[in-house]
Design a protein around this motif. Structure first.
Motif, PDB file in Angstrom:
ATOM      1  N   GLY A  22       0.776  -1.242   0.000  1.00 55.75           N
ATOM      2  CA  GLY A  22       0.000   0.000   0.000  1.00 55.75           C
ATOM      3  C   GLY A  22       0.803   1.285   0.000  1.00 55.75           C
ATOM      4  O   GLY A  22       0.229   2.376   0.068  1.00 55.75           O
ATOM      5  N   VAL A  23       2.129   1.201  -0.076  1.00 55.30           N
ATOM      6  CA  VAL A  23       2.954   2.423  -0.070  1.00 55.30           C
ATOM      7  C   VAL A  23       3.801   2.451  -1.340  1.00 55.30           C
ATOM      8  O   VAL A  23       4.339   1.419  -1.758  1.00 55.30           O
ATOM      9  CB  VAL A  23       3.874   2.450   1.177  1.00 55.30           C
ATOM     10  N   GLU A  24       3.888   3.634  -1.951  1.00 58.15           N
ATOM     11  CA  GLU A  24       4.801   3.807  -3.086  1.00 58.15           C
ATOM     12  C   GLU A  24       5.818   4.875  -2.688  1.00 58.15           C
ATOM     13  O   GLU A  24       5.464   5.860  -2.028  1.00 58.15           O
ATOM     14  CB  GLU A  24       4.046   4.272  -4.324  1.00 58.15           C
ATOM     15  N   VAL A  25       7.054   4.695  -3.128  1.00 61.41           N
ATOM     16  CA  VAL A  25       8.110   5.596  -2.679  1.00 61.41           C
ATOM     17  C   VAL A  25       7.878   7.033  -3.170  1.00 61.41           C
ATOM     18  O   VAL A  25       8.321   7.983  -2.540  1.00 61.41           O
ATOM     19  CB  VAL A  25       9.504   5.037  -3.068  1.00 61.41           C
ATOM     20  N   LYS A  26       7.162   7.190  -4.273  1.00 64.91           N
ATOM     21  CA  LYS A  26       6.903   8.540  -4.806  1.00 64.91           C
ATOM     22  C   LYS A  26       6.235   9.451  -3.767  1.00 64.91           C
ATOM     23  O   LYS A  26       6.413  10.669  -3.807  1.00 64.91           O
ATOM     24  CB  LYS A  26       6.040   8.472  -6.070  1.00 64.91           C
ATOM     25  N   ASP A  27       5.492   8.867  -2.838  1.00 62.14           N
ATOM     26  CA  ASP A  27       4.792   9.670  -1.838  1.00 62.14           C
ATOM     27  C   ASP A  27       5.713  10.145  -0.720  1.00 62.14           C
ATOM     28  O   ASP A  27       5.309  10.944   0.120  1.00 62.14           O
ATOM     29  CB  ASP A  27       3.613   8.882  -1.260  1.00 62.14           C
ATOM     30  N   LEU A  28       6.950   9.662  -0.705  1.00 66.81           N
ATOM     31  CA  LEU A  28       7.898  10.038   0.340  1.00 66.81           C
ATOM     32  C   LEU A  28       9.063  10.850  -0.213  1.00 66.81           C
ATOM     33  O   LEU A  28       9.832  11.445   0.533  1.00 66.81           O
ATOM     34  CB  LEU A  28       8.419   8.762   1.022  1.00 66.81           C
ATOM     35  N   ILE A  29       9.173  10.843  -1.544  1.00 67.73           N
ATOM     36  CA  ILE A  29      10.249  11.598  -2.202  1.00 67.73           C
ATOM     37  C   ILE A  29       9.764  13.024  -2.403  1.00 67.73           C
ATOM     38  O   ILE A  29       8.625  13.233  -2.828  1.00 67.73           O
ATOM     39  CB  ILE A  29      10.568  10.967  -3.581  1.00 67.73           C
ATOM     40  N   TYR A  30      10.628  14.006  -2.123  1.00 69.22           N
ATOM     41  CA  TYR A  30      10.223  15.356  -2.528  1.00 69.22           C
ATOM     42  C   TYR A  30      11.127  15.942  -3.598  1.00 69.22           C
ATOM     43  O   TYR A  30      10.706  16.804  -4.352  1.00 69.22           O
ATOM     44  CB  TYR A  30       9.999  16.279  -1.318  1.00 69.22           C
ATOM     45  N   GLN A  31      12.347  15.461  -3.703  1.00 68.18           N
ATOM     46  CA  GLN A  31      13.212  15.918  -4.797  1.00 68.18           C
ATOM     47  C   GLN A  31      14.179  14.805  -5.190  1.00 68.18           C
ATOM     48  O   GLN A  31      14.555  13.978  -4.361  1.00 68.18           O
ATOM     49  CB  GLN A  31      14.048  17.130  -4.366  1.00 68.18           C
ATOM     50  N   VAL A  32      14.587  14.830  -6.460  1.00 69.01           N
ATOM     51  CA  VAL A  32      15.576  13.874  -6.946  1.00 69.01           C
ATOM     52  C   VAL A  32      16.723  14.666  -7.580  1.00 69.01           C
ATOM     53  O   VAL A  32      16.494  15.486  -8.466  1.00 69.01           O
ATOM     54  CB  VAL A  32      14.949  12.907  -7.985  1.00 69.01           C
ATOM     55  N   GLU A  33      17.945  14.417  -7.087  1.00 67.58           N
ATOM     56  CA  GLU A  33      19.114  15.125  -7.635  1.00 67.58           C
ATOM     57  C   GLU A  33      19.746  14.271  -8.725  1.00 67.58           C
ATOM     58  O   GLU A  33      19.935  13.057  -8.535  1.00 67.58           O
ATOM     59  CB  GLU A  33      20.163  15.339  -6.533  1.00 67.58           C
ATOM     60  N   THR A  34      20.087  14.904  -9.823  1.00 73.10           N
ATOM     61  CA  THR A  34      20.659  14.150 -10.946  1.00 73.10           C
ATOM     62  C   THR A  34      21.897  14.841 -11.511  1.00 73.10           C
ATOM     63  O   THR A  34      22.134  16.020 -11.263  1.00 73.10           O
ATOM     64  CB  THR A  34      19.636  14.020 -12.102  1.00 73.10           C
ATOM     65  N   PHE A  35      22.616  14.072 -12.294  1.00 71.72           N
ATOM     66  CA  PHE A  35      23.800  14.561 -12.998  1.00 71.72           C
ATOM     67  C   PHE A  35      23.710  13.955 -14.385  1.00 71.72           C
ATOM     68  O   PHE A  35      23.390  12.777 -14.521  1.00 71.72           O
ATOM     69  CB  PHE A  35      25.034  14.030 -12.269  1.00 71.72           C
ATOM     70  N   ASN A  36      23.972  14.743 -15.444  1.00 70.51           N
ATOM     71  CA  ASN A  36      23.856  14.135 -16.763  1.00 70.51           C
ATOM     72  C   ASN A  36      25.185  14.091 -17.507  1.00 70.51           C
ATOM     73  O   ASN A  36      26.185  14.624 -17.041  1.00 70.51           O
ATOM     74  CB  ASN A  36      22.745  14.792 -17.588  1.00 70.51           C
ATOM     75  N   MET A  37      25.162  13.429 -18.655  1.00 75.82           N
ATOM     76  CA  MET A  37      26.409  13.210 -19.405  1.00 75.82           C
ATOM     77  C   MET A  37      26.973  14.499 -19.997  1.00 75.82           C
ATOM     78  O   MET A  37      28.096  14.498 -20.501  1.00 75.82           O
ATOM     79  CB  MET A  37      26.171  12.162 -20.505  1.00 75.82           C
ATOM     80  N   ASN A  38      26.206  15.609 -19.952  1.00 76.95           N
ATOM     81  CA  ASN A  38      26.774  16.902 -20.356  1.00 76.95           C
ATOM     82  C   ASN A  38      27.413  17.598 -19.160  1.00 76.95           C
ATOM     83  O   ASN A  38      27.810  18.757 -19.247  1.00 76.95           O
ATOM     84  CB  ASN A  38      25.689  17.817 -20.946  1.00 76.95           C
ATOM     85  N   GLY A  39      27.435  16.907 -18.031  1.00 78.97           N
ATOM     86  CA  GLY A  39      28.061  17.469 -16.844  1.00 78.97           C
ATOM     87  C   GLY A  39      27.173  18.461 -16.109  1.00 78.97           C
ATOM     88  O   GLY A  39      27.665  19.270 -15.328  1.00 78.97           O
ATOM     89  N   GLU A  40      25.853  18.378 -16.333  1.00 80.90           N
ATOM     90  CA  GLU A  40      24.944  19.334 -15.672  1.00 80.90           C
ATOM     91  C   GLU A  40      24.205  18.666 -14.520  1.00 80.90           C
ATOM     92  O   GLU A  40      23.724  17.540 -14.649  1.00 80.90           O
ATOM     93  CB  GLU A  40      23.887  19.833 -16.671  1.00 80.90           C
ATOM     94  N   LYS A  41      24.096  19.450 -13.429  1.00 77.35           N
ATOM     95  CA  LYS A  41      23.300  18.988 -12.286  1.00 77.35           C
ATOM     96  C   LYS A  41      21.887  19.497 -12.463  1.00 77.35           C
ATOM     97  O   LYS A  41      21.696  20.627 -12.909  1.00 77.35           O
ATOM     98  CB  LYS A  41      23.826  19.607 -10.998  1.00 77.35           C
ATOM     99  N   LYS A  42      20.896  18.690 -12.084  1.00 76.39           N
ATOM    100  CA  LYS A  42      19.521  19.192 -12.085  1.00 76.39           C
ATOM    101  C   LYS A  42      18.759  18.529 -10.951  1.00 76.39           C
ATOM    102  O   LYS A  42      18.883  17.314 -10.736  1.00 76.39           O
ATOM    103  CB  LYS A  42      18.853  18.901 -13.426  1.00 76.39           C
ATOM    104  N   VAL A  43      17.993  19.340 -10.236  1.00 72.74           N
ATOM    105  CA  VAL A  43      17.156  18.793  -9.164  1.00 72.74           C
ATOM    106  C   VAL A  43      15.717  18.786  -9.668  1.00 72.74           C
ATOM    107  O   VAL A  43      15.202  19.804 -10.112  1.00 72.74           O
ATOM    108  CB  VAL A  43      17.266  19.650  -7.884  1.00 72.74           C
ATOM    109  N   TYR A  44      15.094  17.611  -9.641  1.00 71.82           N
ATOM    110  CA  TYR A  44      13.693  17.469 -10.058  1.00 71.82           C
ATOM    111  C   TYR A  44      12.808  17.455  -8.824  1.00 71.82           C
ATOM    112  O   TYR A  44      13.084  16.722  -7.867  1.00 71.82           O
ATOM    113  CB  TYR A  44      13.483  16.156 -10.808  1.00 71.82           C
TER     114      TYR A  44
END
Ligand code: EPU
Length: 319
Positions: A114-136
């Motif tokens: 009955g629980v999905e992790v999406k309900d506990l996440i508030y942001q996701v930090e990422t790094f991409n192959m162009n060397g850019e950081k982005k927080v979703y």
């Protein structure tokens, strides 16, 4: 059967990842994995497998009601759950025992009881192959049942580095799924530790340990069918378990559909349908990815023949 990758690169920090990208060490083809527990490789991988060993964790803010934590993608998911339970942070306890790592939990939107992790996440930090950081923000991650933006092919070059969770410090539980409430009540107390232990015991009863018997958890997603199709199926199978899924859709348990087709406990070569939970395909020893896929296709075909319902893999199949 084991598959091999040509190269394996494991980074311990964002800085290390950034350096490798800048120096051109990560060449195509590449594929980023977490714990690998939800993947089925059909062949050896003729490229680079990337893995995060970012394992630090910090509290970003905290008050009497909640705590915001930033958790490295390489931390083993269940170790994180154990820490939360120990510290009295409510939210992830029903997700005890799920294999894999924190980064992949945010990609796959793991769920159980009955629980999905999406309900506990508030942001996701990422790094991409162009060397850019982005927080979703969670709202930008296109979360759905075992699905997210990060599973899309065009996001292949985006790696999750940290996941930020918002957990409650006020006592509350989510015990509405199946017999979980009765199982917890039977222990004579209700607290985070009891829930964790109960969930681990339920999982142990039904799901094989991938360390002992090769498997990737549920092989298929539970399918959604239109209300009209569900109504006619229910006429024929009045005991069919089902869950409302909104927007005129009903979710059916694929495990039940597969069991009704007679597959539970059956083998095809070295690939098998687990005897205690038909949604799980297992490697009885030496099966390669193609053999598992052949069994999966045979199962899909018989579910479609009997019920007119298409079931699709939950496992990520890498051709
Ligand atoms: N069922 C059968 N036969 C089976 C398996 C299930 O009749 O062989 C029936 C059960 O009796 C029950 C219903 O199907 O009425 C649902 O079964 P269960 O509670 O075991 O859950 P599930 O829908 O089969 C899902 C998740 C699991 C998660 C459990 C508990 C998916 C694809 N799977 O399974 O997640 O642990 O619920 O929340 O949604 C995973 O994703 O890898 C995974 C294990």
């Amino acid at each position: 059967m084991k598959v091999k990758a040509r190269h394996w690169l494991e980074y311990r920090s964002e800085e290390e990842l950034e350096t490798w990208i800048r120096e051109g060490r990560i060449t195509s083809p590449y594929f980023h994995i977490g714990g690998g527990s939800n993947l089925l490789f059909l062949n050896d991988y003729e490229g680079t497998i990337l893995h995060s060993a970012i394992r630090d964790m910090e509290i970003l803010s905290e008050d009497d009601a909640k705590v915001l934590v930033r958790v490295g993608a390489g931390i083993v998911w269940d170790d994180f759950v154990a820490i939360c339970v120990e510290r009295g942070w409510y939210g992830v306890e029903n997700l005890s025992g799920i294999p894999g790592e924190v980064g992949a939990s945010a990609v796959q939107n793991i769920g159980a009881y009955g629980v999905e992790v999406k309900d506990l996440i508030y942001q996701v930090e990422t790094f991409n192959m162009n060397g850019e950081k982005k927080v979703y923000e969670a709202g930008q991650c296109e979360y759905a049942y075992r699905d997210s933006l990060f599973k899309k092919q065009e996001m292949k070059h985006v790696f999750v580095t940290y996941v930020r969770f918002c957990l409650s410090k006020q006592e509350h539980y989510s015990l509405g799924y199946g017999t979980l409430l009765q199982e917890v009540q039977a222990q004579g107390r209700c607290d985070l530790r009891t829930i964790r232990e109960t969930v681990l015991a339920v999982r142990n009863r039904k799901l094989p340990d991938p360390g002992q018997l090769g498997n990737a958890g549920s092989f298929f997603k539970n399918p959604l069918v239109p209300q009209a199709q569900f109504d006619s199926l229910l006429q024929i199978y009045p005991n069919m378990p089902h869950y409302p899924a909104g927007e005129g859709l009903v979710k059916l348990p694929a495990g039940w559909l597969i069991e009704q087709c007679g597959w539970k406990g059956k083998n095809q070569g070295a690939a098998g349908v687990y005897e205690k939970q038909a949604l799980v395909l297992v490697n009885r020893g030496g099966a390669d990815g193609r053999e598992i896929m052949a069994l999966a296709q045979a199962v899909q075909a018989s579910v479609y023949r009997k019920f007119g319902v298409r079931i699709s893999p939950e496992v990520n199949v890498i051709a």
